[in-house]
Design a protein around this motif. Structure first.
Motif, short mmCIF file in Angstrom:
data_model
loop_
_atom_site.label_atom_id
_atom_site.label_comp_id
_atom_site.label_asym_id
_atom_site.label_seq_id
_atom_site.Cartn_x
_atom_site.Cartn_y
_atom_site.Cartn_z
N GLY A 10 -2.20 -1.88 1.38
CA GLY A 10 -2.97 -0.96 1.85
C GLY A 10 -3.52 -1.77 3.05
N GLY A 93 2.76 1.31 -3.22
CA GLY A 93 0.98 1.39 -2.45
C GLY A 93 1.20 2.37 -1.13
N ASP A 115 1.60 -5.22 -11.59
CA ASP A 115 -0.59 -4.52 -11.11
C ASP A 115 -0.79 -4.60 -12.82
N GLU A 138 -8.29 -0.36 -1.96
CA GLU A 138 -7.11 1.06 -1.32
C GLU A 138 -5.70 0.87 -0.75
N THR A 140 -3.04 -0.10 -2.32
CA THR A 140 -2.29 -0.49 -3.02
C THR A 140 -2.16 -0.31 -4.13
N SER A 141 -0.42 -0.69 -4.95
CA SER A 141 -0.50 -0.68 -6.40
C SER A 141 -1.45 -0.85 -7.04
N ASP A 143 -4.66 -0.42 -6.55
CA ASP A 143 -5.23 1.60 -6.33
C ASP A 143 -4.01 2.39 -7.19
N MET A 144 -2.80 2.45 -7.18
CA MET A 144 -2.14 3.61 -8.03
C MET A 144 -2.15 3.20 -9.17
N ASN A 308 -2.96 12.04 -0.28
CA ASN A 308 -2.37 10.59 0.00
C ASN A 308 -1.81 10.91 1.40
#
Length: 330
Positions: A10, A93, A115, A138, A140-141, A143-144, A308
């Motif tokens: 990210g 991500g 994660d 932010e 990244t996985s 974030d996901m 995104n």
């Protein structure tokens, strides 16, 4: 075989001095083609390349590979776009970048299971995160998985106080109690547990297996496969052979990766545990029955929902060279 990976990627950190990259695009020298290949120095990002180096797979396929270390995926996509890099590696991500038409995917490398949404010991559910500080790297996985967990709980990112941080800062902030929760991955969580052994894991990848997988992939430039098909096939043959070696020789692969990344073998082994990897034949099957395309379509939907995508969304059939991966094995 269930082993793992964490999927960083990210933020556009400072770009390495690309002048240090050897070749600007693949170039031929007699029967040998020179390529530049980017990677992130963890098990997922480096294991196939470590095998290729040790087993002489580049030379066997008429390639000379100049390997370049990057801190994240978006930097590699940027280098692909400028022609300073021929191939690279990104995690889930950063999959919004090929979905935005900024790169092509040449193969899935593995599916991440590392994660987690973690919380301080006094927090027992996602619902209890309302109004609390949640550290998120932010793009990244991490974030996901926070977004997916909140959605499943009938919440959104607006219901928490999102604190954007790079992964290393997440570790220190959570460990010192500066934030209430975080979206982060193993092995970084092991570092946090050393300080907060009774932290709570509120969500993990497997909780969302029916709606989302977390594939990490190998990528190239948007026009590279069309303009350099034979080179792309050579690289895919290397990766296919390395996939089979990794599946059959995990312990040796961990050692090779630790040597290449100058990492601790025990830590690399822990990194390797959190993911699912495939032989080339298994991946052929997942490609041919549409499973991989379904994974990528789900990711496209996620990135669209979270705004995104830049521009028009590119379908997986347009950004993934499914046919070349299978062809490389024929």
């Amino acid at each position: 075989m269930n082993i793992r990976r964490r999927t960083l990627l990210g933020g556009m950190a400072t770009l390495p001095a690309l002048g240090a990259l050897a070749s600007c695009g693949a170039s031929g020298s007699g029967d040998t083609t020179e390529i530049t290949y980017g990677y992130i120095p963890d098990f997922n990002g480096a294991s196939l390349l470590a095998i290729a180096e040790d087993q002489g797979l580049w030379e066997e396929n008429g390639l000379t590979a100049n390997l370049q270390t990057f801190t994240n995926g978006p930097l590699q996509i940027q280098a692909l776009g400028t022609g300073d890099l021929d191939f690279g590696y990104i995690g889930p991500g950063a999959m919004w970048l090929p979905a935005s038409g900024q790169s092509k995917v040449i193969t899935v490398n593995g599916v991440g299971q590392a994660d987690r949404v973690i919380a301080q010991p006094d927090i027992e559910s996602i619902d209890e995160l309302a109004g609390k500080q949640v550290a998120i790297p932010e793009g990244t996985s991490g974030d996901m998985i926070v977004q997916l967990a909140l959605k499943e709980a009938g919440m959104s990112i607006e219901d928490v106080e999102k604190v954007a941080m790079d992964p290393a800062t997440v570790v220190s902030a959570f460990s010192s109690g500066q934030v209430d929760a975080a979206g982060i991955w193993y092995p970084m969580i092991d570092n946090i547990k050393a300080q907060v052994p009774d932290l709570v894991e509120l969500a993990q990848n497997s909780d969302f297996a029916d709606v989302m997988q977390f594939p990490n992939v190998m990528v190239t430039g948007t026009n590279f496969p069309e303009e350099n098909e034979e080179t792309t096939l050579k690289v895919l043959r290397v990766l296919r052979a390395a996939m089979d070696f990794r599946a059959e020789n995990l312990d040796q692969t961990i050692e090779l990766t630790a040597t290449m990344t100058e990492g601790d073998a025990e830590a690399v082994a822990g990194d390797a545990e959190n993911g699912e990897y495939f032989t080339a034949a298994e991946l052929d099957g997942l490609v041919e029955d549409g499973t991989v395309e379904t994974w990528l379509e789900s990711m496209n939907e996620y990135f669209e929902e979270n705004d995104n995508i830049e521009g028009e969304t590119v379908a997986p059939s347009e950004f993934y060279t499914f046919d070349l991966f299978v062809q490389a094995g024929e």
